[in-house]
Write an enzyme that holds these catalytic residues in place. Structure first.
Site, PDB file in Angstrom:
ATOM      1  N   HIS A  79     -18.165  -3.674  -2.297  1.00 32.22           N
ATOM      2  CA  HIS A  79     -16.985  -3.135  -2.290  1.00 32.22           C
ATOM      3  C   HIS A  79     -16.900  -1.629  -1.315  1.00 32.22           C
ATOM      4  O   HIS A  79     -16.027  -1.589  -0.526  1.00 32.22           O
ATOM      5  CB  HIS A  79     -16.599  -2.892  -3.617  1.00 32.22           C
ATOM      6  CG  HIS A  79     -15.143  -2.201  -3.890  1.00 32.22           C
ATOM      7  ND1 HIS A  79     -14.519  -2.161  -5.163  1.00 32.22           N
ATOM      8  CD2 HIS A  79     -14.400  -1.620  -3.135  1.00 32.22           C
ATOM      9  CE1 HIS A  79     -13.322  -1.972  -4.978  1.00 32.22           C
ATOM     10  NE2 HIS A  79     -13.152  -1.253  -3.832  1.00 32.22           N
ATOM     11  N   GLU A 137     -12.028   1.570   3.078  1.00 30.61           N
ATOM     12  CA  GLU A 137     -13.222   1.996   2.521  1.00 30.61           C
ATOM     13  C   GLU A 137     -13.649   3.289   3.159  1.00 30.61           C
ATOM     14  O   GLU A 137     -14.102   4.196   2.848  1.00 30.61           O
ATOM     15  CB  GLU A 137     -14.219   1.101   2.276  1.00 30.61           C
ATOM     16  CG  GLU A 137     -13.831   0.105   1.304  1.00 30.61           C
ATOM     17  CD  GLU A 137     -13.691   0.682  -0.247  1.00 30.61           C
ATOM     18  OE1 GLU A 137     -14.767   1.266  -0.647  1.00 30.61           O
ATOM     19  OE2 GLU A 137     -12.849   0.360  -0.777  1.00 30.61           O
ATOM     20  N   HIS A 141     -13.655   6.809   1.708  1.00 27.38           N
ATOM     21  CA  HIS A 141     -14.978   7.173   1.070  1.00 27.38           C
ATOM     22  C   HIS A 141     -16.099   7.466   2.144  1.00 27.38           C
ATOM     23  O   HIS A 141     -16.644   8.270   2.093  1.00 27.38           O
ATOM     24  CB  HIS A 141     -15.599   5.976   0.242  1.00 27.38           C
ATOM     25  CG  HIS A 141     -14.542   5.583  -0.959  1.00 27.38           C
ATOM     26  ND1 HIS A 141     -14.613   6.067  -2.023  1.00 27.38           N
ATOM     27  CD2 HIS A 141     -13.904   4.479  -1.000  1.00 27.38           C
ATOM     28  CE1 HIS A 141     -13.773   5.694  -2.735  1.00 27.38           C
ATOM     29  NE2 HIS A 141     -13.200   4.569  -2.139  1.00 27.38           N
TER      30      HIS A 141
HETATM   31  P1  AMP Z   1     -11.193   1.700  -3.649  1.00 27.45           P
HETATM   32  O1  AMP Z   1     -11.201   0.277  -3.611  1.00 27.45           O
HETATM   33  O2  AMP Z   1     -12.582   2.069  -3.052  1.00 27.45           O
HETATM   34  O3  AMP Z   1      -9.925   2.496  -3.678  1.00 27.45           O
HETATM   35  O4  AMP Z   1     -11.518   1.926  -5.592  1.00 27.45           O
HETATM   36  C1  AMP Z   1     -11.014   1.220  -6.593  1.00 27.45           C
HETATM   37  C2  AMP Z   1     -10.881   1.999  -7.914  1.00 27.45           C
HETATM   38  O5  AMP Z   1     -12.273   2.165  -8.014  1.00 27.45           O
HETATM   39  C3  AMP Z   1     -10.170   3.065  -7.919  1.00 27.45           C
HETATM   40  O6  AMP Z   1      -8.861   2.748  -8.157  1.00 27.45           O
HETATM   41  C4  AMP Z   1     -10.882   3.948  -8.550  1.00 27.45           C
HETATM   42  O7  AMP Z   1     -10.580   3.486 -10.244  1.00 27.45           O
HETATM   43  C5  AMP Z   1     -12.253   3.546  -8.671  1.00 27.45           C
HETATM   44  N1  AMP Z   1     -12.991   4.340  -7.754  1.00 27.45           N
HETATM   45  C6  AMP Z   1     -12.661   4.711  -6.447  1.00 27.45           C
HETATM   46  N2  AMP Z   1     -13.659   5.609  -5.895  1.00 27.45           N
HETATM   47  C7  AMP Z   1     -14.431   5.921  -6.864  1.00 27.45           C
HETATM   48  C8  AMP Z   1     -15.550   6.770  -6.852  1.00 27.45           C
HETATM   49  N3  AMP Z   1     -16.178   7.387  -5.839  1.00 27.45           N
HETATM   50  N4  AMP Z   1     -16.455   6.989  -7.840  1.00 27.45           N
HETATM   51  C9  AMP Z   1     -15.846   6.070  -9.068  1.00 27.45           C
HETATM   52  N5  AMP Z   1     -14.594   5.307  -9.278  1.00 27.45           N
HETATM   53  C10 AMP Z   1     -14.212   5.051  -7.933  1.00 27.45           C
END
Ligand code: AMP
Length: 273
Positions: A79, A137, A141
């Protein structure tokens, strides 16, 4: 000492606000502000179980890994590699470095296999735009991982290498936790198998009793470590786990009606954003 004049007070308040606001934004959980966020404390390698992800697929299209028949993934896929803070929050969208697919052209074969999208829709990017799962991503991130991993190419390459190093699929299969649409496995057993292999407690997220995501926490040098305080394991279980005591690891079942439709599903955005 004489009380500060109105102008001096205004200047002081403005200075304090200028200093404080970027930190508040940077700390926001899932914040989407491009600001001077402080450097993160550790990484979280987040993996998706295709059998569960594909249950959400309603429409097929070429970009959805659930729709690739015998080429659909049979192992946990990536992911993301997420930078996190020890207080349970995380930075997001740290620079204005837009995703450029040409930067990672040599990795695209591996990324399609090990870091696929399970959606036909596009994902949000940091600056109000839309893009691929990889763009989402990287911008959300990856840009915050830069102090350790560097540029976009190195973010994806590093993530692939870390994923191969911590082969969660192999660990679970070796422990007898294999894909099945009938079996249920003790969550404690799944956690113990990973603890024994990597000496860290994973975070496990479920969807309707099925393992959806497994997250491994890693120091900045990619050695395993425990996750943030808020997710410290209680009674051998993850206190934030959305999983029941017995979980399933669904086998992949082909999605759609066999035809590849071009309709756009917003599964990824609505489920994960
Ligand atoms: P993403 O697909 O990367 O946007 O993340 C999906 C979900 O994961 C978000 O809605 C958050 O609930 C959780 N999430 C995202 N980034 C983090 C992180 N760095 N640490 C913990 N949970 C996260």
């Amino acid at each position: 000492m004489a009380p500060p004049s109105g102008v001096a007070l205004l200047i002081s308040v403005t200075l304090v606000l200028l200093l404080v606001i970027p930190w508040v934004n940077g700390d926001a959980v899932g914040g989407w502000n491009v600001s001077n966020q402080r450097e993160f404390d550790y990484f979280k390698l987040t993996l998706l179980w295709p059998g569960t992800a594909c249950r959400r697929t309603r429409h097929c299209c070429p970009s959805n890994a659930c729709c690739q028949g015998s080429n659909s993934p049979e192992q946990f896929t990536i992911h993301g590699l997420w930078p996190d803070y020890n207080d349970g929050t995380w930075p997001a969208c740290c620079t204005r470095a837009n995703f450029e697919e040409k930067e990672i052209s040599t990795l695209v074969g591996a990324l399609r296999k090990y870091w696929p999208s399970y959606s036909c829709g596009s994902a949000s990017t940091c600056h109000g735009g839309k893009g691929s799962f990889w763009a989402h991503e990287w911008e959300k991130h990856g840009t915050c991982s830069s102090p350790v991993v560097g540029d976009e190419y190195n973010y994806f390459l590093t993530t692939l290498n870390v994923y191969f190093k911590y082969n969660v699929t192999r660990v679970l299969f070796d422990a007898g936790y294999v894909p099945s649409n009938t079996e249920k496995y003790p969550l404690g057993g799944v956690i113990t198998a990973i603890q024994n292999a990597f000496h860290t407690t994973p975070e496990i997220a479920c969807s309707n009793g099925a393992v959806d995501e497994i997250r491994l926490c890693l120091y900045k040098d990619f050695r395993p470590r425990e996750c943030a305080l808020q997710s410290t394991p209680r009674h051998g279980m993850n206190s934030r786990s959305s999983c029941p005591k017995y979980v399933s690891l669904p086998a992949y079942t082909p999605r759609g009606d066999g035809k590849v439709e071009m309709s756009v599903s917003s599964t990824y955005q609505s489920e994960s954003m």
